[in-house]
Design a protein around this motif. Structure first.
Motif, PDB file in Angstrom:
ATOM      1  N   SER A   1      -2.032   8.399   4.597  1.00  0.00           N
ATOM      2  CA  SER A   1      -3.266   7.810   4.094  1.00  0.00           C
ATOM      3  C   SER A   1      -3.364   7.975   2.584  1.00  0.00           C
ATOM      4  O   SER A   1      -2.641   8.758   1.979  1.00  0.00           O
ATOM      5  N   ASN A   2      -4.269   7.212   2.002  1.00  0.00           N
ATOM      6  CA  ASN A   2      -4.693   7.418   0.623  1.00  0.00           C
ATOM      7  C   ASN A   2      -6.216   7.346   0.637  1.00  0.00           C
ATOM      8  O   ASN A   2      -6.831   7.436   1.692  1.00  0.00           O
TER       9      ASN A   2
ATOM     10  N   TYR B   1       0.855  -1.184   0.000  1.00  0.00           N
ATOM     11  CA  TYR B   1       0.000   0.000   0.000  1.00  0.00           C
ATOM     12  C   TYR B   1       0.895   1.238   0.000  1.00  0.00           C
ATOM     13  O   TYR B   1       1.780   1.360   0.835  1.00  0.00           O
TER      14      TYR B   1
ATOM     15  N   TYR C   1      -6.994   3.634   2.567  1.00  0.00           N
ATOM     16  CA  TYR C   1      -6.329   3.131   3.762  1.00  0.00           C
ATOM     17  C   TYR C   1      -5.662   4.243   4.550  1.00  0.00           C
ATOM     18  O   TYR C   1      -5.330   5.289   4.011  1.00  0.00           O
ATOM     19  N   GLN C   2      -5.467   3.981   5.856  1.00  0.00           N
ATOM     20  CA  GLN C   2      -4.816   4.961   6.723  1.00  0.00           C
ATOM     21  C   GLN C   2      -3.860   4.224   7.667  1.00  0.00           C
ATOM     22  O   GLN C   2      -4.230   3.233   8.287  1.00  0.00           O
ATOM     23  N   TYR C   3      -2.641   4.747   7.771  1.00  0.00           N
ATOM     24  CA  TYR C   3      -1.628   4.230   8.689  1.00  0.00           C
ATOM     25  C   TYR C   3      -1.331   5.317   9.703  1.00  0.00           C
ATOM     26  O   TYR C   3      -1.179   6.482   9.350  1.00  0.00           O
ATOM     27  N   SER C   4      -1.247   4.941  10.976  1.00  0.00           N
ATOM     28  CA  SER C   4      -0.900   5.934  11.986  1.00  0.00           C
ATOM     29  C   SER C   4       0.048   5.312  13.008  1.00  0.00           C
ATOM     30  O   SER C   4      -0.054   4.136  13.340  1.00  0.00           O
TER      31      SER C   4
ATOM     32  N   THR D   1       0.961  10.182  10.530  1.00  0.00           N
ATOM     33  CA  THR D   1      -0.203   9.568   9.918  1.00  0.00           C
ATOM     34  C   THR D   1      -0.086   9.723   8.413  1.00  0.00           C
ATOM     35  O   THR D   1       0.210  10.801   7.910  1.00  0.00           O
TER      36      THR D   1
ATOM     37  N   SER E   1      -0.029  12.808   6.002  1.00  0.00           N
ATOM     38  CA  SER E   1      -1.077  13.782   6.248  1.00  0.00           C
ATOM     39  C   SER E   1      -0.641  14.671   7.401  1.00  0.00           C
ATOM     40  O   SER E   1      -0.399  14.189   8.506  1.00  0.00           O
TER      41      SER E   1
ATOM     42  N   LYS F   1      -8.789   0.322   7.122  1.00  0.00           N
ATOM     43  CA  LYS F   1      -9.490   0.619   5.877  1.00  0.00           C
ATOM     44  C   LYS F   1     -10.484   1.724   6.198  1.00  0.00           C
ATOM     45  O   LYS F   1     -11.347   1.565   7.060  1.00  0.00           O
ATOM     46  N   ARG F   2     -10.334   2.855   5.527  1.00  0.00           N
ATOM     47  CA  ARG F   2     -11.070   4.061   5.894  1.00  0.00           C
ATOM     48  C   ARG F   2     -12.556   3.996   5.609  1.00  0.00           C
ATOM     49  O   ARG F   2     -13.361   4.495   6.392  1.00  0.00           O
TER      50      ARG F   2
ATOM     51  N   LEU G   1       1.093   5.190   0.598  1.00  0.00           N
ATOM     52  CA  LEU G   1       0.343   6.226   1.305  1.00  0.00           C
ATOM     53  C   LEU G   1       1.159   7.505   1.340  1.00  0.00           C
ATOM     54  O   LEU G   1       2.388   7.475   1.278  1.00  0.00           O
TER      55      LEU G   1
END
Length: 129
Positions: free
Chosen positions: A87-88, A73, A91-94, A85, A78, A104-105, A75
Motif C-alpha cells: 500500500s501507499n 502505482y 491505494y492498497q493492493y492485496s 499486501t 505491508s 482506493k483507501r 506501493l
C-alpha cells in the motif's frame, strides 16, 4: 582539346580514389551493464468485466508496481496485513489466497477485483461393497 582529356581522366581518377576510401574500423566500445539480482515476479490478471491489471512484485526491495488503466502505482509491502499486501497513502493492493484486490483507501472504493476460479474436483470415487 586532346591535351585536356588526360588531365580530366587524372582528375576523375584522383577524385574517385579519395572518395572511395573507407574509414578504418572503429574500436568496439564495451558497456558494462550492472546485473540486477532482484527477485521480481510479474503477473497479469483479468476481472469479470475484462479489465486487466499488471502487477510486478519486487521481493528484494519489498515493493509492488501496479499498472491499471494506463496509470502506474508504486506501493510498498505491508507486513502488518495478511498474505501479500502492499500500500501507499492512497491505494492498497492485496493478494490473499489468489483473490486480487486493488482499492482506493480513502473512500474504500474497489478499483479491481479478481477471484480465483474454483477448480472443479474430479469424479468422486466411492467404494462399493
Amino acid at each position: 582539346m586532346k591535351k585536356l582529356v588526360p588531365f580530366i581522366i587524372l582528375g576523375l581518377a584522383a577524385i574517385s580514389v579519395t572518395a572511395c576510401k573507407h574509414p578504418g574500423k572503429e574500436p568496439e566500445v564495451v558497456v558494462n551493464t550492472p546485473t540486477t539480482t532482484d527477485d521480481i515476479v510479474k503477473d497479469i490478471y483479468t476481472d469479470n468485466f475484462g479489465d486487466k491489471i499488471e502487477v510486478s512484485i519486487n521481493h528484494t526491495m519489498n515493493t509492488a508496481t501496479v499498472h491499471l488503466d494506463g496509470k502506474t502505482y508504486e506501493l510498498t509491502k505491508s507486513d502488518d496485513l495478511p498474505d501479500y499486501t502492499a500500500s501507499n497513502s492512497e491505494y492498497q493492493y492485496s493478494n490473499i489466497r489468489g483473490n486480487i484486490t486493488f482499492l482506493k483507501r480513502n473512500v474504500d472504493m474497489v478499483l479491481f477485483h479478481h477471484k480465483v476460479d474454483k477448480k472443479e474436483s474430479g469424479a468422486t470415487k466411492m467404494a462399493s461393497y
